[in-house]
Design a protein around this motif. Sequence first.
Motif, PDB file in Angstrom:
ATOM      1  N   GLY A  31      -1.973   6.383  -3.092  1.00  0.00           N
ATOM      2  CA  GLY A  31      -2.814   5.622  -4.006  1.00  0.00           C
ATOM      3  C   GLY A  31      -2.160   4.357  -4.532  1.00  0.00           C
ATOM      4  N   TRP A  32      -1.098   3.922  -3.857  1.00  0.00           N
ATOM      5  CA  TRP A  32      -0.386   2.694  -4.226  1.00  0.00           C
ATOM      6  C   TRP A  32      -0.108   1.886  -2.970  1.00  0.00           C
ATOM      7  N   ARG A  33       0.082   0.585  -3.154  1.00  0.00           N
ATOM      8  CA  ARG A  33       0.351  -0.323  -2.044  1.00  0.00           C
ATOM      9  C   ARG A  33       1.594  -1.152  -2.364  1.00  0.00           C
ATOM     10  N   PHE A  34       2.451  -1.337  -1.353  1.00  0.00           N
ATOM     11  CA  PHE A  34       3.653  -2.153  -1.450  1.00  0.00           C
ATOM     12  C   PHE A  34       3.285  -3.624  -1.369  1.00  0.00           C
ATOM     13  N   LEU A  35       3.991  -4.460  -2.138  1.00  0.00           N
ATOM     14  CA  LEU A  35       3.849  -5.900  -1.959  1.00  0.00           C
ATOM     15  C   LEU A  35       5.105  -6.614  -2.438  1.00  0.00           C
ATOM     16  N   ILE A  36       5.297  -7.801  -1.894  1.00  0.00           N
ATOM     17  CA  ILE A  36       6.306  -8.730  -2.393  1.00  0.00           C
ATOM     18  C   ILE A  36       5.552  -9.698  -3.292  1.00  0.00           C
ATOM     19  N   ASN A  37       5.989  -9.793  -4.548  1.00  0.00           N
ATOM     20  CA  ASN A  37       5.227 -10.616  -5.492  1.00  0.00           C
ATOM     21  C   ASN A  37       5.719 -12.061  -5.538  1.00  0.00           C
ATOM     22  N   GLU A  38       5.110 -12.841  -6.423  1.00  0.00           N
ATOM     23  CA  GLU A  38       5.400 -14.265  -6.539  1.00  0.00           C
ATOM     24  C   GLU A  38       6.855 -14.555  -6.890  1.00  0.00           C
ATOM     25  N   ARG A  39       7.566 -13.585  -7.475  1.00  0.00           N
ATOM     26  CA  ARG A  39       8.998 -13.774  -7.762  1.00  0.00           C
ATOM     27  C   ARG A  39       9.843 -13.548  -6.514  1.00  0.00           C
ATOM     28  N   GLY A  40       9.216 -12.966  -5.467  1.00  0.00           N
ATOM     29  CA  GLY A  40       9.936 -12.706  -4.227  1.00  0.00           C
ATOM     30  C   GLY A  40      10.553 -11.333  -4.150  1.00  0.00           C
ATOM     31  N   TYR A  41      10.105 -10.423  -5.023  1.00  0.00           N
ATOM     32  CA  TYR A  41      10.657  -9.068  -5.067  1.00  0.00           C
ATOM     33  C   TYR A  41       9.556  -8.026  -4.880  1.00  0.00           C
ATOM     34  N   ALA A  42       9.972  -6.831  -4.494  1.00  0.00           N
ATOM     35  CA  ALA A  42       9.028  -5.750  -4.223  1.00  0.00           C
ATOM     36  C   ALA A  42       8.457  -5.170  -5.508  1.00  0.00           C
ATOM     37  N   THR A  43       7.203  -4.816  -5.428  1.00  0.00           N
ATOM     38  CA  THR A  43       6.543  -4.040  -6.456  1.00  0.00           C
ATOM     39  C   THR A  43       5.444  -3.231  -5.771  1.00  0.00           C
ATOM     40  N   ILE A  44       4.697  -2.502  -6.556  1.00  0.00           N
ATOM     41  CA  ILE A  44       3.575  -1.728  -6.026  1.00  0.00           C
ATOM     42  C   ILE A  44       2.379  -1.931  -6.939  1.00  0.00           C
ATOM     43  N   GLU A  45       1.199  -1.793  -6.336  1.00  0.00           N
ATOM     44  CA  GLU A  45      -0.021  -1.856  -7.136  1.00  0.00           C
ATOM     45  C   GLU A  45      -0.947  -0.732  -6.702  1.00  0.00           C
ATOM     46  N   GLU A  46      -1.766  -0.300  -7.637  1.00  0.00           N
ATOM     47  CA  GLU A  46      -2.685   0.794  -7.333  1.00  0.00           C
ATOM     48  C   GLU A  46      -3.680   0.371  -6.263  1.00  0.00           C
ATOM     49  N   ASP A  47      -3.888   1.260  -5.298  1.00  0.00           N
ATOM     50  CA  ASP A  47      -4.839   1.048  -4.210  1.00  0.00           C
ATOM     51  C   ASP A  47      -5.155   2.433  -3.641  1.00  0.00           C
ATOM     52  N   PRO A  48      -6.341   2.959  -3.917  1.00  0.00           N
ATOM     53  CA  PRO A  48      -6.655   4.330  -3.495  1.00  0.00           C
ATOM     54  C   PRO A  48      -6.632   4.538  -1.985  1.00  0.00           C
ATOM     55  N   THR A  49      -6.647   3.456  -1.205  1.00  0.00           N
ATOM     56  CA  THR A  49      -6.664   3.590   0.257  1.00  0.00           C
ATOM     57  C   THR A  49      -5.273   3.489   0.882  1.00  0.00           C
ATOM     58  N   ALA A  50      -4.254   3.283   0.061  1.00  0.00           N
ATOM     59  CA  ALA A  50      -2.921   2.999   0.601  1.00  0.00           C
ATOM     60  C   ALA A  50      -1.909   4.069   0.184  1.00  0.00           C
ATOM     61  N   GLU A  51      -0.715   3.939   0.767  1.00  0.00           N
ATOM     62  CA  GLU A  51       0.410   4.767   0.347  1.00  0.00           C
ATOM     63  C   GLU A  51       1.701   3.995   0.575  1.00  0.00           C
ATOM     64  N   VAL A  52       2.684   4.311  -0.251  1.00  0.00           N
ATOM     65  CA  VAL A  52       3.987   3.673  -0.181  1.00  0.00           C
ATOM     66  C   VAL A  52       5.001   4.738   0.214  1.00  0.00           C
ATOM     67  N   HIS A  53       5.787   4.445   1.237  1.00  0.00           N
ATOM     68  CA  HIS A  53       6.847   5.359   1.667  1.00  0.00           C
ATOM     69  C   HIS A  53       8.155   4.908   1.040  1.00  0.00           C
ATOM     70  N   GLY A  54       9.008   5.860   0.740  1.00  0.00           N
ATOM     71  CA  GLY A  54      10.284   5.520   0.133  1.00  0.00           C
ATOM     72  C   GLY A  54      11.255   6.673   0.186  1.00  0.00           C
ATOM     73  N   GLN A  55      12.276   6.585  -0.632  1.00  0.00           N
ATOM     74  CA  GLN A  55      13.364   7.544  -0.666  1.00  0.00           C
ATOM     75  C   GLN A  55      13.542   8.066  -2.088  1.00  0.00           C
ATOM     76  N   ILE A  56      13.749   9.358  -2.205  1.00  0.00           N
ATOM     77  CA  ILE A  56      14.068   9.971  -3.496  1.00  0.00           C
ATOM     78  C   ILE A  56      15.583   9.933  -3.686  1.00  0.00           C
ATOM     79  N   TRP A  57      15.999   9.462  -4.841  1.00  0.00           N
ATOM     80  CA  TRP A  57      17.405   9.487  -5.246  1.00  0.00           C
ATOM     81  C   TRP A  57      17.529  10.313  -6.520  1.00  0.00           C
ATOM     82  N   LEU A  58      18.602  11.064  -6.632  1.00  0.00           N
ATOM     83  CA  LEU A  58      18.951  11.692  -7.899  1.00  0.00           C
ATOM     84  C   LEU A  58      19.971  10.796  -8.572  1.00  0.00           C
ATOM     85  N   LEU A  59      19.676  10.390  -9.804  1.00  0.00           N
ATOM     86  CA  LEU A  59      20.520   9.448 -10.530  1.00  0.00           C
ATOM     87  C   LEU A  59      21.197  10.120 -11.717  1.00  0.00           C
TER      88      LEU A  59
END
Length: 141
Positions: A35-63
């Motif tokens: 339900g989220w979509r990846f994008l590079i924003n106007e600052r040139g960095y990654a963020t995500i925005e809600e989108d019920p048709t999308a998905e974002v893949h990533g990695q889980i880290w324990l901090l």
Amino acid sequence: MSKTIYFAYGSNLDPRQMALRCPGSHAKGAAVLKGWRFLINERGYATIEEDPTAEVHGQIWLLTPEDEAALDEYESVDEGNYQKKVLKVHQGGGEGDSMVYIDHRLKPGKPQPSYLQGILYGAAHFELPGDYQEELARWAG
């Protein structure tokens, strides 16, 4: 000591960067944010925005608390560049809460020089789906 479950989808996918920035962190496997979509924003960095048709893949880290503080500083949380949210991520057939950094600026832009390479390296290193890696690579323009 309690650990924070953190979902990385941008430059923090890069295990080399995480080893330097968060030496106490441990990678715990690929996950999906539905339900989220990846994008590079106007600052040139990654963020995500809600989108019920999308998905974002990533990695889980324990901090560790020290790692989380280091990431908060790197992500400029106090300056308002990124906000921390807790979202549901899917991993291994289950679902759980994970902390995520989100930039509120959603106007698409071009990635900062060499920024995308770290994301692509991490996506390949953690064997995220090939079609998703191709989607990320399209941000190179």
